[in-house]
Design an enzyme around this catalytic site. Structure first.
Site, PDB file in Angstrom:
ATOM      1  N   ASN A 211       0.862  -1.192   0.000  1.00  0.00           N
ATOM      2  CA  ASN A 211       0.000   0.000   0.000  1.00  0.00           C
ATOM      3  C   ASN A 211       0.897   1.241   0.000  1.00  0.00           C
ATOM      4  OD1 ASN A 211       0.516   0.924   2.853  1.00  0.00           O
ATOM      5  ND2 ASN A 211      -0.168  -1.164   3.244  1.00  0.00           N
ATOM      6  N   LYS A 290      10.169 -16.897  -9.939  1.00  0.00           N
ATOM      7  CA  LYS A 290       9.382 -15.821 -10.551  1.00  0.00           C
ATOM      8  C   LYS A 290       8.292 -16.382 -11.483  1.00  0.00           C
ATOM      9  CE  LYS A 290      10.189 -11.801 -13.439  1.00  0.00           C
ATOM     10  NZ  LYS A 290      11.148 -11.129 -14.299  1.00  0.00           N
ATOM     11  N   ILE A 308      -2.662  -7.326  14.443  1.00  0.00           N
ATOM     12  CA  ILE A 308      -1.684  -7.050  15.511  1.00  0.00           C
ATOM     13  C   ILE A 308      -2.342  -6.244  16.631  1.00  0.00           C
ATOM     14  CG2 ILE A 308       0.596  -6.072  16.033  1.00  0.00           C
ATOM     15  CD1 ILE A 308       1.127  -6.185  12.945  1.00  0.00           C
ATOM     16  N   LYS A 343     -10.994  -3.393  19.163  1.00  0.00           N
ATOM     17  CA  LYS A 343      -9.585  -3.602  19.495  1.00  0.00           C
ATOM     18  C   LYS A 343      -9.237  -3.096  20.892  1.00  0.00           C
ATOM     19  CE  LYS A 343      -8.545  -3.403  14.547  1.00  0.00           C
ATOM     20  NZ  LYS A 343      -7.508  -3.509  13.529  1.00  0.00           N
TER      21      LYS A 343
END
Ligand code: PMT
Length: 406
Positions: A211, A290, A308, A343
């Site tokens: 990202n 590859k 996490i 969370k």
């Protein structure tokens, strides 16, 4: 603005005579950009290298050279010494450090060094043999033992052609040091873990899913926490940024690597801030060689990575502060609120990453900070350093409220 702590501060810049004297002009410009009121005192020798007029134009304040100025009504050197939030000598010659170490006051600059009550930073720059001379090293020891700050010069080739330590430090390093000196150490004794940057999820040896996170938000947080005296552990995905000085960096690549690094550090931390853009998915299979271009279509099946922050939240101690980010493209507050609850966070920083100048890669950010009771603090668009300052302010407030609950 990169260093909010510097805005509105008064800095007295002492300039001595060295081949690096001209760099004081760059330093003055950089300080002015940060909103610092710069007052310059030059030794007579430094005027051989750069004119007081140049420094007056750049600092927008009168430059002092002569100790006895009949035009002035005040006792100039005492007033100059007292106006400073910080006194910086850059470049500092072996001579000015020797005078300061031994209390010699025979010109304007050496006199204000004796009269100063503010913190003093020396930035030595000279020939390496002069720098390493036992007399200079002894004088530096004396200055440091008295509570002065001395920024080590850089190593490399100096103007006279010799190699060694003695080069004037980069302007950014000096400004960081000034910011460090001026910042109250409100997080002293605290251990802070910050994650930053993207993760990379490889599906063959040369290709990965990732990202656009640059790490700027996380690195800014690490820098601010470090300035406030915390022991900062920065777990970072692959980025191209220089880590802030004094921060311990753990480089990771995948979400799994980040999970291992963060989870092994987390139990010992007082504060954990997850600013990293962790990949939610990874390829189910990683090819050992590859993938060849001759295939017209490749399908990659993805599996979920461990969350996490959810694991940290599930295991969090009562006196630990845990902060998350939420990068959203729609329903900003609603989605962020769900993450805050799920969370078990102390607060969450919600980022609408579709807004220009906000979120991934930009130097600026604009966020909404959500607290468990439903309170929302709006942080308008500002530099990531300034946003980091606001977040760390709130971290400190949360730490204090937990302490008073104990
Ligand atoms: O790095 P920059 O270019 O400066 O950009 C900054 C930023 C946009 C990356 C940053 O401000 C930001 O929003 N970071 C969080 C990005 C993200 O992953 O958001 P999320 O909504 O997907 O995740 C929510 C929280 O869970 C985050 O704190 C994230 O770190 C954490 N998470 C997510 C997935 C996962 N597997 N484990 C996690 O811990």
């Amino acid at each position: 603005m990169k260093w909010p702590i510097l805005k509105g501060k008064t800095l007295v810049l002492g300039i001595t005579g060295s081949i690096a004297t001209y760099r004081a002009a760059d330093l003055t410009r950089a300080l002015k950009k940060e909103g610092v009121d710069v007052h310059i005192v030059m030794t007579k020798n430094s005027c051989q290298f750069i004119t007081p007029l140049t420094m007056q134009v750049l600092s927008e304040n009168p430059v002092r050279v002569e100790l006895f100025d009949l035009k002035s009504e005040e006792i100039g050197h005492i007033a100059t010494a007292r106006m400073a939030d910080v006194l910086v000598v850059a470049p500092a010659t072996a001579n000015i450090m020797a005078k300061a170490a031994h209390g010699i006051a025979d010109d304007y600059l050496s006199t204000i060094l004796l009269a100063a009550t503010s913190p003093v930073l020396f930035c030595p720059a000279m020939n390496p043999a002069m720098y390493h001379h036992p007399a200079t090293q002894e004088n530096i020891r004396i200055l440091k033992n008295r509570g002065n700050f001395v920024l080590e010069p850089e190593a490399g080739s100096v103007v006279c052609g010799e190699e060694g330590k003695g080069r004037f430090p980069p302007i950014e390093r000096i400004i960081h040091e000034i910011a460090y000196i001026l910042t109250p150490k409100t997080l002293k004794g605290k251990k802070v873990l910050i994650s930053a940057g993207p993760t990379r999820e490889f599906f063959d040896p040369v290709r990965f899913i990732s990202n656009p996170s640059s790490g700027k938000m996380g690195f800014a947080l690490a820098g601010v926490a470090c300035l406030r005296g915390a022991a900062v552990h920065l777990v970072s995905g692959p980025v191209t940024l220089e880590p802030p000085p004094g921060v311990q960096v753990y480089n990771v690549v995948s979400a799994k690597d980040m999970y291992d690094a963060v989870m092994s550090l987390a139990p010992n931390m007082d504060v954990i801030i997850m600013a990293a853009a962790v990949g939610d998915y990874r390829p189910e299979k990683v090819m050992s060689s590859k993938i060849k271009k001759k295939l017209s279509k490749v399908e990659i099946s993805l599996v979920q990575n461990p969350d996490i922050l959810a694991s940290i939240g599930a295991n969090k101690r009562d006196n630990q502060v845990v902060v998350g980010f939420a990068a959203e493209t729609d329903n900003l507050l609603e989605n962020a609120e769900k993450k805050l609850r799920k969370k078990r966070l102390d607060f969450i920083v919600a980022n609408d990453v579709t807004k220009p100048g906000c979120g991934f890669f930009y130097d600026t950010n604009q966020v909404k900070i959500l607290m468990p009771g439903g309170k929302v603090e709006e942080v308008p668009r500002m530099s990531k350093q300034e946003v980091a300052d606001k977040i760390i302010d709130l971290v400190e407030k949360t730490l204090k409220s937990k302490k008073s609950d104990e």
